[in-house]
Scaffold this active site. Structure first.
Site, PDB file in Angstrom:
ATOM      1  N   ARG A 290       8.858   3.063 -21.737  1.00  0.00           N
ATOM      2  CA  ARG A 290       7.982   3.397 -20.604  1.00  0.00           C
ATOM      3  C   ARG A 290       7.023   2.245 -20.318  1.00  0.00           C
ATOM      4  O   ARG A 290       7.146   1.539 -19.336  1.00  0.00           O
ATOM      5  CB  ARG A 290       7.216   4.699 -20.887  1.00  0.00           C
TER       6      ARG A 290
ATOM      7  N   CYS B  19       0.626  -4.188 -17.691  1.00  0.00           N
ATOM      8  CA  CYS B  19       0.261  -3.175 -16.709  1.00  0.00           C
ATOM      9  C   CYS B  19       0.157  -3.819 -15.341  1.00  0.00           C
ATOM     10  O   CYS B  19      -0.548  -4.815 -15.181  1.00  0.00           O
ATOM     11  CB  CYS B  19      -1.064  -2.518 -17.087  1.00  0.00           C
TER      12      CYS B  19
END
Length: 264
Positions: free
Chosen positions: A16, A241
């Site tokens: 993920r 991110c």
């Protein structure tokens, strides 16, 4: 050193958190093979995907397919990130039994990440967590930018405590205190996590560490010395991110395993 925990739990977030930052789309079959190999390696908690809107994280647009075809592995818990009620509905339909919700200790970060303030994100997640628990799912929560925010700088430990407490009050079982941009040093871990431990049991806390400045393993040791026994990591150090400029990959699972095994 004799007081260190004898065992720890590793939460593998590579499928993920790792893949969400890859520049190219990874085929679903390759993701499933990756997850299967992780399970075969002995990892027992694997965050497999995220039910965010495909436009937000296109690399995980195949979440339903991935979750519906996860390789069966005895003793392995697969989880998925869920941003809202629609995401929870998709997770429930896929058969996922553990979810994670995510907020931050910085309003600037949540505005960039999910277009909400921290308080708005908590208000959004409260009914999602309630519905998930009612459906028999277990829930963990991420508190991003718990040490340093790319937009606001250093984050108050009281702010982290307040957000963490609100998540626990919703009924989640674990708060992942997250060094989203990998800027923390051991002194930051001692200060912030040590502050949380005054009112939160160590078994309710995890550390989610990125390795931008090579301090992640040092921060793990600080966490161990505080009694923390759950750590997130990503195979190969994959990750980053999209909404945290300058953030490098996650702590590499193999480096974490080596250090922990070497330390007994």
């Amino acid at each position: 050193m004799s007081a260190l925990p004898k065992e720890v739990k590793i939460v593998e977030v590579g499928p993920r958190d790792g893949l969400q930052n890859e520049p190219e789309q990874i085929p679903t079959e390759l993701k499933l093979a990756f997850i299967g190999r992780l399970a075969e390696s002995g990892l027992r908690e694997i965050e497999a995907t995220s039910f965010v809107h495909p436009k937000a994280i296109p690399q995980l647009a195949d979440a339903v397919d991935v979750a519906g075809k996860l390789p069966p592995a005895e003793g392995v818990t697969y989880s998925a990130l869920v941003p809202n009620q629609k995401g929870l509905d998709r997770a429930l339909a896929s058969g996922i039994r553990r979810i994670a919700v995510f907020t931050a200790a910085s309003d600037s970060f949540t505005q960039k990440n999910i277009n909400m303030t921290v308080d708005e994100s908590l208000a959004t997640f409260a009914p999602v967590v309630k519905a998930a628990l009612a459906a028999g799912l277990s829930v963990r929560g991420y508190v991003s930018t718990s040490f340093v925010c790319p937009y606001e700088g250093d984050i108050s430990k009281d702010r982290v405590l307040g957000v963490s407490t609100q998540l626990l009050d919703m009924g989640i079982d674990e708060v992942a205190v997250s060094d989203t941009i990998g800027a923390a040093a051991p002194t930051d871990v001692f200060e912030t996590v040590g502050h949380l431990l005054k009112s939160i049991p160590p078994g309710k806390l995890a550390l989610h560490l990125h390795d931008t400045y090579g301090t992640a393993l040092a921060n793990v040791l600080a966490g161990l010395q505080l009694g923390i026994t759950t750590f997130d990591s990503s195979a190969g150090g994959l990750g980053g991110c999209p909404y945290a400029p300058g953030a490098a990959g996650n702590l590499a699972t193999e480096d974490l395993v080596y250090m922990l095994e070497r330390m007994g």
